[in-house]
Design a protein around this motif. Structure first.
Motif, short mmCIF file in Angstrom:
data_model
loop_
_atom_site.label_atom_id
_atom_site.label_comp_id
_atom_site.label_asym_id
_atom_site.label_seq_id
_atom_site.Cartn_x
_atom_site.Cartn_y
_atom_site.Cartn_z
N ASP A 134 0.84 -1.21 0.00
CA ASP A 134 0.00 0.00 0.00
C ASP A 134 0.87 1.25 0.00
OD1 ASP A 134 -2.31 -1.52 0.00
OD2 ASP A 134 -2.64 -1.33 2.17
N SER A 135 1.97 1.20 0.71
CA SER A 135 2.89 2.34 0.78
C SER A 135 3.45 2.67 -0.60
CB SER A 135 4.01 2.03 1.77
OG SER A 135 4.98 3.04 1.74
N THR A 136 3.90 1.66 -1.33
CA THR A 136 4.45 1.87 -2.67
C THR A 136 3.38 2.40 -3.62
OG1 THR A 136 6.13 0.16 -2.35
CG2 THR A 136 5.62 0.76 -4.62
N VAL A 137 2.17 1.85 -3.55
CA VAL A 137 1.07 2.31 -4.38
C VAL A 137 0.79 3.78 -4.10
CG1 VAL A 137 -1.43 2.09 -4.80
CG2 VAL A 137 0.00 0.04 -4.67
N ASN A 138 0.72 4.15 -2.83
CA ASN A 138 0.46 5.55 -2.47
C ASN A 138 1.57 6.47 -2.95
OD1 ASN A 138 -1.99 5.02 -1.24
ND2 ASN A 138 -1.08 4.72 0.77
N GLU A 139 2.82 6.03 -2.85
CA GLU A 139 3.95 6.85 -3.32
C GLU A 139 3.85 7.10 -4.82
OE1 GLU A 139 7.52 4.84 -2.19
OE2 GLU A 139 7.20 5.19 -0.05
N ILE A 140 3.55 6.07 -5.58
CA ILE A 140 3.43 6.21 -7.04
C ILE A 140 2.26 7.12 -7.38
CG2 ILE A 140 2.87 5.00 -9.20
CD1 ILE A 140 4.42 2.58 -8.03
#
Length: 93
Positions: A50-56
């Protein structure tokens, strides 16, 4: 040790993969290479946290996407200059 979010096995490992992402305005999709991912050796699922998705998603919202190539590395995308300092429309933060 990582736990797979899909099958809850402890056979999940960090990896990097190519993903395809639709731009926030819906005009096109881009290829993002070497994206941090999780791969489960048990169920075979590969996904982004979820963190990577939010960053992108935040980065794509905050940069001039008209200047993006059709394909780029994750690191290059995340280093692109931002038009805003943060996503003021994300009320979860």
């Amino acid at each position: 040790m990582l736990i797979c979010e899909w099958c809850e096995s402890d056979a999940a490992r960090e990896s990097s993969n190519t993903v395809y992402w639709e731009l926030p305005d819906g005009t096109k999709a881009i290829e993002i290479q070497d994206t941090p991912s999780i791969h489960c050796m048990e169920c075979g699922m590969t996904y982004q946290t979820d963190s990577t998705v939010n960053e992108i998603e935040d980065q794509l919202f905050l940069i001039d996407t008209s200047k993006l190539d059709k394909s780029m590395k994750y690191e290059t995308l995340m280093e692109a200059p931002r038009l805003l300092k943060r996503n003021y429309f994300d009320f979860a933060k």
